[in-house]
Design a protein around this motif. Structure first.
Motif, short mmCIF file in Angstrom:
data_model
loop_
_atom_site.label_atom_id
_atom_site.label_comp_id
_atom_site.label_asym_id
_atom_site.label_seq_id
_atom_site.Cartn_x
_atom_site.Cartn_y
_atom_site.Cartn_z
N GLU A 25 0.85 -1.18 0.00
CA GLU A 25 0.00 0.00 0.00
C GLU A 25 0.88 1.23 0.00
O GLU A 25 1.69 1.41 0.90
N ASP A 26 0.75 2.07 -1.01
CA ASP A 26 1.53 3.30 -1.09
C ASP A 26 0.83 4.36 -0.26
O ASP A 26 -0.26 4.82 -0.62
N THR A 40 12.37 7.43 -1.20
CA THR A 40 11.23 6.53 -1.16
C THR A 40 11.68 5.24 -0.48
O THR A 40 12.68 4.64 -0.89
N LEU A 41 10.95 4.83 0.53
CA LEU A 41 11.34 3.65 1.31
C LEU A 41 10.32 2.54 1.16
O LEU A 41 9.12 2.77 1.31
N ASP A 42 10.80 1.33 0.87
CA ASP A 42 9.97 0.13 0.92
C ASP A 42 10.08 -0.44 2.32
O ASP A 42 11.18 -0.73 2.81
N PHE A 43 8.96 -0.62 2.97
CA PHE A 43 8.92 -1.05 4.37
C PHE A 43 8.03 -2.28 4.49
O PHE A 43 6.83 -2.22 4.26
N TRP A 44 8.64 -3.42 4.85
CA TRP A 44 7.93 -4.68 4.99
C TRP A 44 7.61 -4.95 6.45
O TRP A 44 8.49 -4.85 7.32
N THR A 75 4.33 -2.80 2.86
CA THR A 75 3.94 -4.11 2.36
C THR A 75 3.61 -5.01 3.54
O THR A 75 4.47 -5.26 4.39
N PHE A 76 2.37 -5.44 3.62
CA PHE A 76 1.91 -6.30 4.70
C PHE A 76 2.03 -7.77 4.27
O PHE A 76 1.47 -8.15 3.23
N ILE A 77 2.73 -8.56 5.07
CA ILE A 77 2.95 -9.97 4.75
C ILE A 77 2.60 -10.82 5.96
O ILE A 77 3.02 -10.50 7.08
N PRO A 78 1.83 -11.90 5.80
CA PRO A 78 1.55 -12.78 6.94
C PRO A 78 2.84 -13.24 7.60
O PRO A 78 3.81 -13.57 6.92
N ASN A 94 16.73 -7.66 -4.23
CA ASN A 94 15.54 -6.83 -4.40
C ASN A 94 14.80 -6.66 -3.08
O ASN A 94 13.58 -6.56 -3.05
N ASN A 95 15.55 -6.65 -1.99
CA ASN A 95 14.95 -6.59 -0.67
C ASN A 95 14.42 -5.19 -0.36
O ASN A 95 14.77 -4.22 -1.04
N PRO A 96 13.57 -5.06 0.65
CA PRO A 96 13.07 -3.73 1.04
C PRO A 96 14.18 -2.89 1.65
O PRO A 96 15.28 -3.39 1.92
N ASP A 97 13.88 -1.64 1.89
CA ASP A 97 14.83 -0.76 2.58
C ASP A 97 14.83 -1.02 4.08
O ASP A 97 15.87 -1.00 4.74
N VAL A 98 13.63 -1.26 4.61
CA VAL A 98 13.43 -1.43 6.05
C VAL A 98 12.44 -2.58 6.26
O VAL A 98 11.52 -2.76 5.46
#
Length: 416
Positions: A25-26, A40-44, A75-78, A94-98
């Protein structure tokens, strides 16, 4: 997990990331000037158990974006799928930033060069006061004395006791044994539930080892020490308590809830369990008993929040993890994750300090001990400590001989 192992993960896992990212979800927002910052940060994160928890996290991230102008894609992951998907992205760079990260995985990820060492950020102008965090929680992100993230949430265990069987909870090991002798009724009442089996038992066991004045590993974490000196008092205690705890009673379904067991060790999750499902049970909680002359300690569970070494925006990522763990937001993060705050000021909150049960957990957090920060610990925990405790608890083998042999086996795994 070793790099060569990560690179061997089957390609289908990588393809599976497409489905994970569909849950992203952005939540980006423009800053006050109408322009977005470059970062821009990808956060899992783990998928929260409730919609309310999910919305709280989204609102908190939006607040961060409004303050900084940095975009964050959540990004929400079970939780059950999290490590598999994360390893798949690391394998292809291709991992997230955080992301969240289970505490015992930090040492291996750091050794593999996957995580960003944040020492310079923590001690810089935009740094943190390390005293703001519980010692055990902060220790969980320390590898060779260097910080590889910040603690996100924590949990621990305490002693549960049946007030109808135990008037005053035991403070010391000796008190506990004496109570066990008093309450025991053959095939009717067990003094102690035990600590489970396998890896779970091995997770609980350090609470007794440290309360005996021993340790799981030496100070520089180069050798295991749970099979020597004072640490052996923990195994002896287990063996003694189980003399007054018939297996037939302990195996009864919901034995503690139904009033058949005097004491058990467990976490805060069981407070609501017994309140809601066993309203007739008159129970209390207290600190883990300790060996005479020592101090009550407990174990540590929970998650950390880490930054990956290949992020393009380390400063923005540092701002994010610091923001989420400050004394204000640590409370919200504890609500999102279902665990306790890692921030000392956050934990000094009426929600935790005034509740008759949670206040004991909060007090126990002060001396909760992080799991050893060695790369082989998960293997040692499950395959050595867990299986050895099974021999003591289930088979009744000599606790001293068993744990001494376990120490030898664990040190062999470490090449010692």
């Amino acid at each position: 997990m070793k790099k060569q192992y990560l690179l061997s993960i089957i390609a289908v896992l990588v393809l599976g990331l497409l489905s994970a990212c569909s849950g992203s979800e952005d939540t980006s927002k423009s800053n006050a000037g109408g322009e977005k910052e470059d970062a821009t940060l990808d956060f899992w994160v783990y998928e929260p158990e409730s919609i309310e928890g999910k919305n709280k996290l989204k609102d908190l991230v939006k607040e961060y974006q409004e303050e900084t102008g940095t975009e964050v894609k959540l990004t929400f992951i079970p939780k059950d799928d999290f490590n598999t998907k994360l390893n798949g992205t690391i394998a292809v760079g291709n991992n997230p930033d955080v992301s969240y990260l289970d505490q015992p995985l930090v040492p291996q990820f750091a050794a593999d060069g996957v995580l960003l060492n944040v020492e310079k950020y923590a001690d810089g102008e935009n740094g943190i006061n390390r005293d703001d965090y519980f010692n055990g929680a902060l220790d969980s992100v320390l590898v060779d004395g260097e910080l590889y993230g910040l603690p996100l949430n924590q949990t621990t265990v305490v002693l549960f006791y049946n007030k109808d069987l135990v008037e005053n909870p035991p403070e010391t090991f000796q008190d506990w044994v004496e109570i066990a002798k008093e309450v025991y009724k053959k095939n009717e009442i067990a003094a102690f539930e035990g600590i489970g089996d396998g890896g779970y038992a091995a997770w609980l066991y350090p609470s007794l080892v440290h309360s005996a004045g021993g340790s799981m590993v030496n100070e520089d974490e180069t050798k295991v020490t749970f099979g020597e000196g004072k640490a052996l008092e923990a195994a002896k205690l287990l063996s003694e308590l189980l003399k007054y705890s018939d297996q037939s009673v302990r195996d009864t379904q919901n034995a503690f809830g139904n009033g058949l067991i005097a004491t058990k060790i467990s976490g805060a999750w069981d407070v609501d369990n017994y309140k809601n499902n066993f309203p007739e049970l008159n129970f209390g909680v207290s600190l883990i008993p300790y060996k005479e002359g020592e101090q009550s300690h407990s174990n540590m569970g929970g998650d950390d929040i880490v930054i990956y070494e290949n992020t393009e925006y380390p400063e923005a990522a540092w701002d994010l993890i610091k923001f989420l763990t400050n004394d204000k937001n640590a409370i919200t993060m504890s609500e999102v994750t279902g665990n306790f705050p890692v921030n000392v000021k956050a934990a000094d909150n009426p929600r935790y300090t005034e509740d008759e049960y949670l206040s004991i957990f909060s007090k126990q957090m002060e001396t909760a001990v992080a799991r050893p920060r060695i790369t082989e610990w998960l293997k040692i925990n499950d395959e050595v400590v867990g299986s050895s405790l099974d021999k003591v608890i289930v088979s009744g083998e000599d606790p001293v001989k068993v744990m001494k042999k376990a120490q030898e086996d664990a040190n062999a795994i470490m090449g010692k």
